[in-house]
Design a protein around this motif. Structure first.
Motif, mmCIF file in Angstrom:
data_model
loop_
_atom_site.group_PDB
_atom_site.id
_atom_site.type_symbol
_atom_site.label_atom_id
_atom_site.label_comp_id
_atom_site.label_asym_id
_atom_site.label_seq_id
_atom_site.Cartn_x
_atom_site.Cartn_y
_atom_site.Cartn_z
ATOM 1 N N TYR A 26 -3.956 6.776 11.007
ATOM 2 C CA TYR A 26 -2.946 5.868 10.480
ATOM 3 C C TYR A 26 -1.544 6.435 10.714
ATOM 4 C CZ TYR A 26 -5.994 2.524 8.053
ATOM 5 O OH TYR A 26 -6.891 1.533 7.768
ATOM 6 N N THR A 30 1.477 4.688 12.858
ATOM 7 C CA THR A 30 2.791 4.379 12.292
ATOM 8 C C THR A 30 3.898 5.081 13.064
ATOM 9 O OG1 THR A 30 1.776 4.097 10.121
ATOM 10 C CG2 THR A 30 4.167 4.401 10.176
ATOM 11 N N LYS A 46 4.637 8.125 3.400
ATOM 12 C CA LYS A 46 3.185 7.961 3.492
ATOM 13 C C LYS A 46 2.559 8.005 2.098
ATOM 14 C CE LYS A 46 -0.984 9.754 5.727
ATOM 15 N NZ LYS A 46 -1.381 8.497 6.383
ATOM 16 N N GLN A 48 3.783 7.039 -0.660
ATOM 17 C CA GLN A 48 4.044 5.792 -1.381
ATOM 18 C C GLN A 48 3.066 4.684 -1.007
ATOM 19 O OE1 GLN A 48 8.128 4.504 -0.926
ATOM 20 N NE2 GLN A 48 8.878 6.602 -1.047
ATOM 21 N N GLN A 49 2.656 4.642 0.280
ATOM 22 C CA GLN A 49 1.869 3.497 0.729
ATOM 23 C C GLN A 49 0.381 3.774 0.893
ATOM 24 O OE1 GLN A 49 0.860 3.207 4.437
ATOM 25 N NE2 GLN A 49 1.228 5.401 4.282
ATOM 26 N N MET A 50 -0.053 5.032 0.751
ATOM 27 C CA MET A 50 -1.477 5.363 0.874
ATOM 28 C C MET A 50 -2.305 4.568 -0.126
ATOM 29 S SD MET A 50 -1.507 9.511 1.386
ATOM 30 C CE MET A 50 -3.303 9.657 1.248
ATOM 31 N N LYS A 52 -2.734 1.380 -0.451
ATOM 32 C CA LYS A 52 -2.330 0.004 -0.737
ATOM 33 C C LYS A 52 -2.973 -0.971 0.236
ATOM 34 C CE LYS A 52 2.222 0.890 -2.812
ATOM 35 N NZ LYS A 52 3.665 0.566 -2.724
ATOM 36 N N GLU A 56 0.859 -4.876 1.932
ATOM 37 C CA GLU A 56 1.809 -4.219 1.038
ATOM 38 C C GLU A 56 2.356 -2.940 1.672
ATOM 39 O OE1 GLU A 56 -0.597 -3.688 -2.412
ATOM 40 O OE2 GLU A 56 -0.340 -5.745 -3.104
ATOM 41 N N ALA A 57 1.471 -2.163 2.322
ATOM 42 C CA ALA A 57 1.916 -0.937 2.982
ATOM 43 C C ALA A 57 2.869 -1.268 4.122
ATOM 44 C CB ALA A 57 0.704 -0.158 3.500
ATOM 45 N N ASP A 60 6.248 -2.127 2.775
ATOM 46 C CA ASP A 60 6.940 -0.910 2.340
ATOM 47 C C ASP A 60 7.602 -0.202 3.514
ATOM 48 O OD1 ASP A 60 6.209 -1.268 -0.281
ATOM 49 O OD2 ASP A 60 4.627 0.253 -0.278
ATOM 50 N N ASN A 181 -2.394 6.377 -5.392
ATOM 51 C CA ASN A 181 -2.525 4.956 -5.742
ATOM 52 C C ASN A 181 -3.967 4.593 -6.055
ATOM 53 O OD1 ASN A 181 0.188 4.067 -5.509
ATOM 54 N ND2 ASN A 181 0.015 4.042 -3.285
#
Length: 231
Positions: A26, A30, A46, A48-50, A52, A56-57, A60, A181
């Protein structure tokens, strides 16, 4: 570990970074997409969005890096790269041993992932026999019943309801996660959660977990009332 946990009757696993070594894939994806625009994908972003939902990721990343793309365009470009990378996915250490052990002892197992069905099919293509041992998979990005992605509890609640014989209480479901998350999602659903984080993970982000391990290889089933590994 929390004292006197209720009896564990069911187990739910996250997928990416927990059973499958996909987080680096991933990240590569990105970096390739955002690098076109001179942007850098940082570890902080990363985090913050792991875990999700994909949409949504993507939102972000597009917002945080001010990319000249819509989230849908970002996902479209990522999807083309996933076609190349995901079929190479390897299992994480200890994953196969644990899954086969629980299946052999009749413990019902499901999957609860923030990803979607097309990516899941690519990622698991080399490991079909192992993933056939799970009773079902709830993939938040393509699952209408999951209104909110992790850290909301939806994906774990839906996964628990879909067992042929659902657990009596959320506390009877042991969950496994690698991302903050995901841990928050499982805990919000009322379930104990074992976290196997990236070694770079700040300690404070692991604190909501019931137990933190450096690898699935170090999990002791008997500590949670499950049959121990055979010698």
């Amino acid at each position: 570990m929390e004292p006197s946990l209720p009896a564990i009757t069911h187990v739910i696993f996250d997928v990416d970074g927990l059973l499958l070594n996909t987080e680096s894939l991933y990240t590569q994806t990105t970096e390739r997409v955002v690098g076109q625009f001179g942007k850098q994908f940082t570890w902080e972003l990363k985090l913050q969005q792991m875990g999700k939902k994909g949409s949504e990721a993507a939102a972000d990343i597009v917002r945080s890096l001010d990319l000249p793309l819509t989230p849908e365009e970002y996902l479209e470009q990522s999807g083309r790269i996933w076609q190349q990378l995901f079929p190479t996915t390897e299992l994480m250490p200890g994953a196969e041993r644990l899954v086969r052990h629980l299946h052999r002892h009749g413990v019902p197992m499901a999957l609860a992932s923030g990803g979607g069905a097309p990516a899941f099919k690519l990622k698991t293509s080399r490991h079909g026999a192992l993933f056939a041992l799970f009773t079902h998979a709830v993939l938040a990005s393509t699952e209408p019943e999951v209104t909110n992605g992790k850290p909301a509890p939806d994906v774990y609640q839906v996964a628990a309801r879909r067992f042929a014989v659902p657990p009596a209480r959320p506390e009877n479901v042991l969950t496994f996660e690698d991302a903050p998350n995901g841990v928050l999602s499982a805990r919000a659903a009322g379930m104990p959660c074992i976290m196997v984080p990236d070694p770079r993970m700040p300690e404070e982000m692991t604190r909501p977990a019931t137990l933190v391990l450096t690898s699935l290889e170090h999990f002791r089933p008997e500590d949670f009332g499950l049959p121990p590994f055979e010698a």
